[in-house]
Design an enzyme around this catalytic site. Sequence first.
Site, PDB file in Angstrom:
ATOM      1  N   CYS A   1       0.838  -1.192   0.000  1.00 10.21           N
ATOM      2  CA  CYS A   1       0.000   0.000   0.000  1.00 10.21           C
ATOM      3  C   CYS A   1       0.876   1.247   0.000  1.00 10.21           C
ATOM      4  CB  CYS A   1      -0.937   0.104   1.209  1.00 10.21           C
ATOM      5  SG  CYS A   1      -1.957  -1.338   1.471  1.00 10.21           S
TER       6      CYS A   1
ATOM      7  N   ARG B   1       3.178   0.344  -5.287  1.00  9.52           N
ATOM      8  CA  ARG B   1       3.111  -0.340  -3.989  1.00  9.52           C
ATOM      9  C   ARG B   1       1.826  -1.153  -3.817  1.00  9.52           C
ATOM     10  NH1 ARG B   1       6.753   1.450  -0.432  1.00  9.52           N
ATOM     11  NH2 ARG B   1       5.510   0.630   1.261  1.00  9.52           N
TER      12      ARG B   1
ATOM     13  N   TRP C   1      -3.050  -2.522  -1.526  1.00  9.08           N
ATOM     14  CA  TRP C   1      -2.781  -3.913  -1.888  1.00  9.08           C
ATOM     15  C   TRP C   1      -3.408  -4.713  -0.751  1.00  9.08           C
ATOM     16  CZ3 TRP C   1      -0.204  -8.213   0.062  1.00  9.08           C
ATOM     17  CH2 TRP C   1       0.119  -9.211  -0.871  1.00  9.08           C
TER      18      TRP C   1
ATOM     19  N   ASN D   1      -0.671   1.601   6.077  1.00 10.42           N
ATOM     20  CA  ASN D   1       0.052   0.586   5.292  1.00 10.42           C
ATOM     21  C   ASN D   1       0.619  -0.409   6.297  1.00 10.42           C
ATOM     22  OD1 ASN D   1       1.801  -0.855   3.611  1.00 10.42           O
ATOM     23  ND2 ASN D   1       3.405   0.688   3.759  1.00 10.42           N
ATOM     24  N   GLY D   2       0.161  -1.651   6.240  1.00  5.70           N
ATOM     25  CA  GLY D   2       0.663  -2.646   7.188  1.00  5.70           C
ATOM     26  C   GLY D   2      -0.456  -3.564   7.644  1.00  5.70           C
TER      27      GLY D   2
ATOM     28  N   GLU E   1      15.808 -16.076 -13.298  1.00  5.81           N
ATOM     29  CA  GLU E   1      15.353 -14.690 -13.375  1.00  5.81           C
ATOM     30  C   GLU E   1      14.551 -14.452 -14.658  1.00  5.81           C
ATOM     31  OE1 GLU E   1      14.989 -12.352 -11.449  1.00  5.81           O
ATOM     32  OE2 GLU E   1      14.956 -10.514 -12.609  1.00  5.81           O
TER      33      GLU E   1
ATOM     34  N   LYS F   1      10.693 -13.172 -14.751  1.00  4.92           N
ATOM     35  CA  LYS F   1      10.259 -11.960 -15.470  1.00  4.92           C
ATOM     36  C   LYS F   1       9.060 -12.268 -16.353  1.00  4.92           C
ATOM     37  CE  LYS F   1      11.693  -9.528 -13.662  1.00  4.92           C
ATOM     38  NZ  LYS F   1      12.599  -9.492 -12.565  1.00  4.92           N
TER      39      LYS F   1
ATOM     40  N   GLU G   1       5.802 -13.040 -14.215  1.00  7.27           N
ATOM     41  CA  GLU G   1       5.151 -11.985 -13.444  1.00  7.27           C
ATOM     42  C   GLU G   1       4.487 -10.924 -14.303  1.00  7.27           C
ATOM     43  OE1 GLU G   1       7.598  -9.626 -10.761  1.00  7.27           O
ATOM     44  OE2 GLU G   1       9.312  -9.844 -12.073  1.00  7.27           O
TER      45      GLU G   1
ATOM     46  N   HIS H   1      16.328 -34.610 -15.849  1.00  3.74           N
ATOM     47  CA  HIS H   1      15.771 -35.250 -14.645  1.00  3.74           C
ATOM     48  C   HIS H   1      14.288 -34.919 -14.460  1.00  3.74           C
ATOM     49  CE1 HIS H   1      19.717 -36.643 -13.459  1.00  3.74           C
ATOM     50  NE2 HIS H   1      20.185 -35.437 -13.735  1.00  3.74           N
TER      51      HIS H   1
ATOM     52  N   LYS I   1       5.312  -3.627  -5.665  1.00  2.00           N
ATOM     53  CA  LYS I   1       6.748  -3.425  -5.767  1.00  2.00           C
ATOM     54  C   LYS I   1       7.465  -3.753  -4.465  1.00  2.00           C
ATOM     55  CE  LYS I   1      10.438  -2.053  -7.872  1.00  2.00           C
ATOM     56  NZ  LYS I   1      10.946  -3.026  -8.845  1.00  2.00           N
TER      57      LYS I   1
HETATM   58  O1  M6R Z   1      12.716  -4.975  -2.781  1.00  2.00           O
HETATM   59  P1  M6R Z   1      13.250  -6.390  -2.762  1.00  2.00           P
HETATM   60  O2  M6R Z   1      14.430  -6.542  -3.640  1.00  2.00           O
HETATM   61  O3  M6R Z   1      13.500  -6.902  -1.386  1.00  2.00           O
HETATM   62  O4  M6R Z   1      12.078  -7.246  -3.390  1.00  2.00           O
HETATM   63  C1  M6R Z   1      12.153  -8.633  -3.475  1.00  2.00           C
HETATM   64  C2  M6R Z   1      11.097  -9.183  -4.385  1.00  2.00           C
HETATM   65  O5  M6R Z   1       9.827  -8.874  -3.925  1.00  2.00           O
HETATM   66  C3  M6R Z   1      11.234  -8.653  -5.820  1.00  2.00           C
HETATM   67  O6  M6R Z   1      12.505  -8.888  -6.339  1.00  2.00           O
HETATM   68  C4  M6R Z   1      10.194  -9.312  -6.741  1.00  2.00           C
HETATM   69  O7  M6R Z   1      10.480 -10.668  -6.897  1.00  2.00           O
HETATM   70  C5  M6R Z   1      10.141  -8.600  -8.083  1.00  2.00           C
HETATM   71  N1  M6R Z   1       8.777  -8.343  -8.450  1.00  2.00           N
HETATM   72  C6  M6R Z   1      10.743  -9.370  -9.187  1.00  2.00           C
HETATM   73  O8  M6R Z   1      10.692  -8.695 -10.389  1.00  2.00           O
END
Ligand code: M6R
Length: 615
Positions: free
Chosen positions: A2, A27, A75, A101-102, A488, A492, A495, A511, A610
């Site tokens: 949030c 956020r 969120w 937020n929390g 990675e 990408k 997501e 495997h 984020k």
């Molecule tokens: O802010 P952080 O690097 O701690 O965040 C970790 C993950 O939430 C973040 O890398 C997430 O996996 C991204 N959306 C990936 O693109």
Amino acid sequence: MCGIVGYIGSKQAYQIVVKGLKRLEYRGYDSAGIALYDGNNLNITKTKGKVADLEAAVFKDDNTHGSIGIGHTRWATHGVPNDVNSHPHYSNSGDLAIIHNGIIENYEALKQELKNRGYVFKSDTDTEVLVNLIEDVQLNEKVSLSKAVQIALNQAIGAYAIAVFDVKNPSELVVARLGSPLAIGVGEGEYFVASDASPFIEYTANAVYLEDGEMATINLSKDIEILKIKDGAIVDPYIQELKINLEQIEKGGFDHFMLKEIYEQPNAINDTFRGRLLPEENIIRMEGVDSNIKKFMAAKRILIIACGTSWHAGLVAEYIFEEFARVPVEVDYASEFRYRNPIINKDDIVIAISQSGETADTMAAIKMAKDKGAFVFGVCNVVGSSISRETHAGAYTHAGPEIGVASTKAFTTQITVLALIALRLAKEKGSIDREQYHYHLYEMEQIPKKVQEALGENDNIKKVAEIYKDAEDFLYLGRGFNFPVALEGALKLKEISYIHAEGYPAAEMKHGPIALIDEKMPTVVIATKKGHYEKVLSNIQEVKSRKGKIIAIINKGDTVVRELADHVIEVPETREAFTPLLTTIPLQLLSYHIAVMLNKNVDQPRNLAKSVTVE
Ligand code: M6R
């Protein structure tokens, strides 16, 4: 998660708050709301959807007036995303408005007590409980809003960044934080509050970052007053000058933040190097490492903790540290580490990696490591973030603000920082010979230019994306330093395009995942020359003989893989340890183009945020 924004001053709050919410949408973006007090009425508008939906709703009712206002982009944690559960929430009397937020973990118990005292609740949220608890304290104990907030928060268990005001005293805003970030912008006769500084950057460069467990009373006729929530001890406000500018947080002509951030990587990596990588002098200078070099030298083991993309950077670092510094490395998901009973020895160093510096699991893992006596080193991007302050020492990535939810430049700059640390340590330990050290420093300096070259493949990548955008599954394969890059690349794609993708060490394919391969399934293989090239060639053959399609990331001029693969994307050659900095680029672009072609919301993918400040 949030995002929260607040304004108090002489201007109209509406524009400032709404513009700020748009900047904080990374956020959370499932609902939004705003509360404004116009001198007579407290007008609260809330809606499921994005801030743009909120704007439409506010204009419909002409609720845009007032020079005190708070806004929220959500969120969802407690209660589904709908109009009623959106913030701001208000107290039963209608006098107090709050954004949060929390999570208040003991909200059920508090709610029951309040219900017993006659309070009624409209939403399913923990936040509505908190605002009524504050009101209850205020009325029963006949104390100021600020005191009531302090008392109420001492009864609450959980995490929060809140801003609350009382229409009976509209020249005062009370804010507090524990576990969620909160910055206060200090202007001329006006104040701003927000989850980060981006909402107020064009109004003031002066900011106070509240520490965990602090609250502030912002009163227009007094100086800002900060105190510890627990015992009311006064804290001197530390006003710092912000270094980010507006241009850095806008799209700058790109269609999406993600694309802008992908293209920023050459500059971002240069910024990571600045003042640290000095090949002419044959040194790497890093304040956080230099001043703790004895600890690093004595380390028998390095434990890396992180989440998501940052965890992938940690995996790359494992290969780099072991290669150069010859120190054993273990990489853990912060969320697993914190709930195990990990063995931490006094000679271990814990490195926590986080772009946002606010990830709840990483933060909790750091606290646990500290409790067990570990020295914790942070690698963060956001300056002044909670993790950067919680760690004993650290190094910033200096990538600049990353707004796109899919992490891109944060990943490559994290690897850059970690490679610098590994080489710095290797030199000190003598685990790399002088000549090799020297070559690596010079080669590192070339990386931004080579990343720029890799970006030159964009049109080719777009064509590949067009061919495979409708595939239902993708497999990503890589070996050695490039195994984490395969993970990675898959993350990408998943997501932002919502296509199922799996990353695997290439040799593991036989495997299990090999069973997935058929003529419809694209396999993205990282097949650069350094690092098990011949073995990767065999893996490509294995896919081809099962009629799978191969998209290969190759070095410029490689004709062998070009012959075998259905499509190739070229990156320049570099030292093996630095290849992830180049091979990542085409994978970022591939996922970006597929998501755009599928009409997905690239910067704000569904269900994500984020900064993951809840566990
Ligand atoms: O802010 P952080 O690097 O701690 O965040 C970790 C993950 O939430 C973040 O890398 C997430 O996996 C991204 N959306 C990936 O693109």
